[in-house]
Motif scaffolding. Sequence first.
Motif, PDB file in Angstrom:
ATOM      1  N   ARG A 134       0.828  -1.208   0.000  1.00  0.00           N
ATOM      2  CA  ARG A 134       0.000   0.000   0.000  1.00  0.00           C
ATOM      3  C   ARG A 134       0.868   1.266   0.000  1.00  0.00           C
ATOM      4  O   ARG A 134       0.591   2.224  -0.723  1.00  0.00           O
ATOM      5  N   ARG A 135       1.945   1.244   0.766  1.00  0.00           N
ATOM      6  CA  ARG A 135       2.793   2.424   0.888  1.00  0.00           C
ATOM      7  C   ARG A 135       3.776   2.583  -0.264  1.00  0.00           C
ATOM      8  O   ARG A 135       4.026   3.698  -0.734  1.00  0.00           O
ATOM      9  N   HIS A 136       4.354   1.450  -0.724  1.00  0.00           N
ATOM     10  CA  HIS A 136       5.476   1.525  -1.660  1.00  0.00           C
ATOM     11  C   HIS A 136       5.122   1.132  -3.095  1.00  0.00           C
ATOM     12  O   HIS A 136       5.951   1.266  -3.989  1.00  0.00           O
ATOM     13  N   GLY A 137       3.902   0.629  -3.304  1.00  0.00           N
ATOM     14  CA  GLY A 137       3.506   0.249  -4.652  1.00  0.00           C
ATOM     15  C   GLY A 137       3.897  -1.180  -4.985  1.00  0.00           C
ATOM     16  O   GLY A 137       4.228  -1.976  -4.103  1.00  0.00           O
ATOM     17  N   PRO A 138       3.841  -1.539  -6.271  1.00  0.00           N
ATOM     18  CA  PRO A 138       4.076  -2.918  -6.698  1.00  0.00           C
ATOM     19  C   PRO A 138       5.409  -3.473  -6.208  1.00  0.00           C
ATOM     20  O   PRO A 138       6.423  -2.764  -6.195  1.00  0.00           O
ATOM     21  N   VAL A 139       5.412  -4.746  -5.817  1.00  0.00           N
ATOM     22  CA  VAL A 139       6.614  -5.378  -5.280  1.00  0.00           C
ATOM     23  C   VAL A 139       6.781  -6.778  -5.856  1.00  0.00           C
ATOM     24  O   VAL A 139       5.812  -7.415  -6.283  1.00  0.00           O
ATOM     25  N   THR A 140       8.019  -7.242  -5.826  1.00  0.00           N
ATOM     26  CA  THR A 140       8.325  -8.649  -6.073  1.00  0.00           C
ATOM     27  C   THR A 140       8.633  -9.299  -4.734  1.00  0.00           C
ATOM     28  O   THR A 140       8.777  -8.625  -3.708  1.00  0.00           O
ATOM     29  N   SER A 141       8.778 -10.611  -4.750  1.00  0.00           N
ATOM     30  CA  SER A 141       9.087 -11.310  -3.496  1.00  0.00           C
ATOM     31  C   SER A 141      10.459 -10.910  -2.958  1.00  0.00           C
ATOM     32  O   SER A 141      10.717 -11.045  -1.756  1.00  0.00           O
ATOM     33  N   ARG A 142      11.336 -10.418  -3.816  1.00  0.00           N
ATOM     34  CA  ARG A 142      12.667  -9.994  -3.357  1.00  0.00           C
ATOM     35  C   ARG A 142      12.608  -8.714  -2.539  1.00  0.00           C
ATOM     36  O   ARG A 142      13.544  -8.393  -1.814  1.00  0.00           O
ATOM     37  N   TRP A 155       9.516 -24.220  -3.872  1.00  0.00           N
ATOM     38  CA  TRP A 155       8.469 -23.331  -3.381  1.00  0.00           C
ATOM     39  C   TRP A 155       8.136 -23.590  -1.914  1.00  0.00           C
ATOM     40  O   TRP A 155       7.678 -22.693  -1.209  1.00  0.00           O
ATOM     41  N   TRP A 156       8.378 -24.827  -1.434  1.00  0.00           N
ATOM     42  CA  TRP A 156       8.071 -25.137  -0.047  1.00  0.00           C
ATOM     43  C   TRP A 156       9.070 -24.478   0.916  1.00  0.00           C
ATOM     44  O   TRP A 156       8.885 -24.489   2.110  1.00  0.00           O
ATOM     45  N   GLU A 157      10.115 -23.874   0.373  1.00  0.00           N
ATOM     46  CA  GLU A 157      11.100 -23.189   1.208  1.00  0.00           C
ATOM     47  C   GLU A 157      11.033 -21.673   1.030  1.00  0.00           C
ATOM     48  O   GLU A 157      11.992 -20.965   1.299  1.00  0.00           O
ATOM     49  N   TRP A 158       9.900 -21.164   0.553  1.00  0.00           N
ATOM     50  CA  TRP A 158       9.717 -19.717   0.471  1.00  0.00           C
ATOM     51  C   TRP A 158       9.931 -19.088   1.842  1.00  0.00           C
ATOM     52  O   TRP A 158       9.545 -19.652   2.873  1.00  0.00           O
ATOM     53  N   HIS A 159      10.473 -17.875   1.847  1.00  0.00           N
ATOM     54  CA  HIS A 159      10.544 -17.146   3.110  1.00  0.00           C
ATOM     55  C   HIS A 159       9.132 -16.669   3.462  1.00  0.00           C
ATOM     56  O   HIS A 159       8.238 -16.607   2.608  1.00  0.00           O
ATOM     57  N   PRO A 160       8.884 -16.337   4.747  1.00  0.00           N
ATOM     58  CA  PRO A 160       7.505 -16.049   5.192  1.00  0.00           C
ATOM     59  C   PRO A 160       6.801 -14.959   4.396  1.00  0.00           C
ATOM     60  O   PRO A 160       5.612 -15.080   4.087  1.00  0.00           O
ATOM     61  N   SER A 161       7.510 -13.871   4.049  1.00  0.00           N
ATOM     62  CA  SER A 161       6.837 -12.783   3.328  1.00  0.00           C
ATOM     63  C   SER A 161       6.487 -13.171   1.901  1.00  0.00           C
ATOM     64  O   SER A 161       5.476 -12.718   1.361  1.00  0.00           O
ATOM     65  N   LYS A 162       7.311 -14.021   1.272  1.00  0.00           N
ATOM     66  CA  LYS A 162       6.953 -14.499  -0.073  1.00  0.00           C
ATOM     67  C   LYS A 162       5.728 -15.403   0.017  1.00  0.00           C
ATOM     68  O   LYS A 162       4.819 -15.316  -0.824  1.00  0.00           O
ATOM     69  N   ALA A 164       3.412 -15.168   2.210  1.00  0.00           N
ATOM     70  CA  ALA A 164       2.287 -14.264   2.431  1.00  0.00           C
ATOM     71  C   ALA A 164       1.855 -13.585   1.136  1.00  0.00           C
ATOM     72  O   ALA A 164       0.652 -13.455   0.866  1.00  0.00           O
ATOM     73  N   LEU A 165       2.814 -13.148   0.323  1.00  0.00           N
ATOM     74  CA  LEU A 165       2.487 -12.543  -0.975  1.00  0.00           C
ATOM     75  C   LEU A 165       1.664 -13.497  -1.828  1.00  0.00           C
ATOM     76  O   LEU A 165       0.628 -13.123  -2.399  1.00  0.00           O
ATOM     77  N   GLU A 166       2.119 -14.727  -1.941  1.00  0.00           N
ATOM     78  CA  GLU A 166       1.419 -15.710  -2.769  1.00  0.00           C
ATOM     79  C   GLU A 166       0.029 -15.998  -2.208  1.00  0.00           C
ATOM     80  O   GLU A 166      -0.934 -16.109  -2.965  1.00  0.00           O
ATOM     81  N   ARG A 179       4.889  -8.953 -15.009  1.00  0.00           N
ATOM     82  CA  ARG A 179       6.034  -9.811 -14.683  1.00  0.00           C
ATOM     83  C   ARG A 179       7.304  -9.129 -15.182  1.00  0.00           C
ATOM     84  O   ARG A 179       7.288  -8.479 -16.220  1.00  0.00           O
ATOM     85  N   VAL A 180       8.375  -9.332 -14.444  1.00  0.00           N
ATOM     86  CA  VAL A 180       9.700  -8.866 -14.855  1.00  0.00           C
ATOM     87  C   VAL A 180      10.532 -10.116 -15.093  1.00  0.00           C
ATOM     88  O   VAL A 180      10.824 -10.850 -14.155  1.00  0.00           O
ATOM     89  N   GLY A 181      10.905 -10.355 -16.357  1.00  0.00           N
ATOM     90  CA  GLY A 181      11.417 -11.668 -16.688  1.00  0.00           C
ATOM     91  C   GLY A 181      10.259 -12.633 -16.525  1.00  0.00           C
ATOM     92  O   GLY A 181       9.259 -12.539 -17.219  1.00  0.00           O
ATOM     93  N   PHE A 182      10.374 -13.515 -15.550  1.00  0.00           N
ATOM     94  CA  PHE A 182       9.215 -14.355 -15.244  1.00  0.00           C
ATOM     95  C   PHE A 182       8.795 -14.184 -13.787  1.00  0.00           C
ATOM     96  O   PHE A 182       7.979 -14.933 -13.274  1.00  0.00           O
ATOM     97  N   GLN A 183       9.326 -13.190 -13.116  1.00  0.00           N
ATOM     98  CA  GLN A 183       9.009 -12.955 -11.712  1.00  0.00           C
ATOM     99  C   GLN A 183       7.754 -12.106 -11.583  1.00  0.00           C
ATOM    100  O   GLN A 183       7.640 -11.045 -12.199  1.00  0.00           O
ATOM    101  N   LYS A 184       6.823 -12.559 -10.765  1.00  0.00           N
ATOM    102  CA  LYS A 184       5.574 -11.844 -10.575  1.00  0.00           C
ATOM    103  C   LYS A 184       5.799 -10.539  -9.808  1.00  0.00           C
ATOM    104  O   LYS A 184       6.584 -10.490  -8.856  1.00  0.00           O
ATOM    105  N   VAL A 185       5.072  -9.501 -10.223  1.00  0.00           N
ATOM    106  CA  VAL A 185       5.047  -8.223  -9.516  1.00  0.00           C
ATOM    107  C   VAL A 185       3.622  -8.038  -8.995  1.00  0.00           C
ATOM    108  O   VAL A 185       2.660  -8.066  -9.767  1.00  0.00           O
ATOM    109  N   TYR A 186       3.484  -7.833  -7.692  1.00  0.00           N
ATOM    110  CA  TYR A 186       2.179  -7.796  -7.035  1.00  0.00           C
ATOM    111  C   TYR A 186       1.793  -6.360  -6.678  1.00  0.00           C
ATOM    112  O   TYR A 186       2.634  -5.555  -6.283  1.00  0.00           O
ATOM    113  N   ASP A 187       0.487  -6.089  -6.761  1.00  0.00           N
ATOM    114  CA  ASP A 187      -0.042  -4.815  -6.289  1.00  0.00           C
ATOM    115  C   ASP A 187      -1.409  -5.083  -5.667  1.00  0.00           C
ATOM    116  O   ASP A 187      -1.975  -6.185  -5.807  1.00  0.00           O
TER     117      ASP A 187
END
Length: 396
Positions: A134-142, A155-162, A164-166, A179-187
């Motif tokens: 909400r504050r910073h706009g679209p994000v990737t899991s990184r 995928w079973w070893e995602w960090h907690p915030s990733k 949560a994003l999914e 997507r950037v490359g093949f990485q999802k960008v969420y908003d």
Amino acid sequence: MTRHRLTNAEARRVFLTRHALGRDPLPEGGGLMDLIDRLGFVQVDSINTVERAHHMILSARMKRYRPRHLAPLLERERALFEHWTHDASVIPTRFFPHWKLRFVRDTERLRSRWRDWHANGFEEKFGEVLEHVRRHGPVTSREVGAEEERTSGGWWEWHPSKTALEYLWRTGALSVCRRVGFQKVYDLTERVIPDAHRAPEHPEPETIDWACNAALDRLGFATSGEIAAFWAKVTPEEAKAWCAANPDLVEIDVEGHDGAPRKVYARPGIAGEARETDDLPGGIRVLSPFDPAIRDRKRTERLFGFHYRIEVFVPEPKRRYGYYVFPLLEGDRLVGRIDMKREEGTLAVRALWPEPGVAMGKGRLARLEAELARVTRFAGCEGVRFADGWLREPLA
């Protein structure tokens, strides 16, 4: 009363035509959006041996299609959105209101399942992740959970915030904006999905009715299980009850590749449609392993006698064919499979296995050459290179 019976040839023609593989895949003047709407969805996949699956699916039906044509519909016009059917897919945004049922059902289903699989406290990150977006706009899991431990595992070893994003994407609070490359960008979903498609609400029975009708319209004929599996949105029990209660359906027999009949549901006009459907184009077409026409492997085997499995996760010594092998469609038959990849600016053909009983004579080889030339142009390659001994004997 005797049920109407579709011959195997009639069934294949109807099914492939419904999947935009007939002579006229688009209405006059139709474009890319019309094609995707006709298919219902296009699966997205990361493997990129020639091109990614979604681009291969569209290219098989629209010769002028190029990968650059898809992004504007997703990222600028918002005519498409990305979410889940049986897997990640791009879907017409006008269908978005009916995805709210999935959001509701996945809210607890995924939370319960992912607690066991991830066990990393991802639920505690929901508020933090939403506030960051909400504050910073679209994000990737990184860009979330910078202080959290990262791994290079699956995928079973995602960090907690990733995680949560999914989860927030799968349950509707977030949407994929690009997507950037093949990485999802969420908003935030309200910043991605236009109000006209985000606002409508449909009661559960309306969405079930819509999903079953839309699935049958694209399949042509189907069992209740196949109707449920098309969107992977309604349960088999719901689809079975819908078929039983729907007075606008008829039961017919469809002849399989082996001649055995199978009872399915269809619209009353299916027999006339089968008689009037033109023969399919005679050329050869390369299909993605994730093409919607062959996604249901059991249906593919029943209709076409074509046993197909992706061997990506099979150890190389145990593969029958190859890492990522493309089925070959000729007319209404699946006639072989080809192992090829984009390599050093060329389309490198490693091997081709005809199906049993399929002879690779001069005419068929010429049709294959024409299709490989099309794929070469589509993939931006300079030519085709054949490995020694590329034309193999059929495997029984």
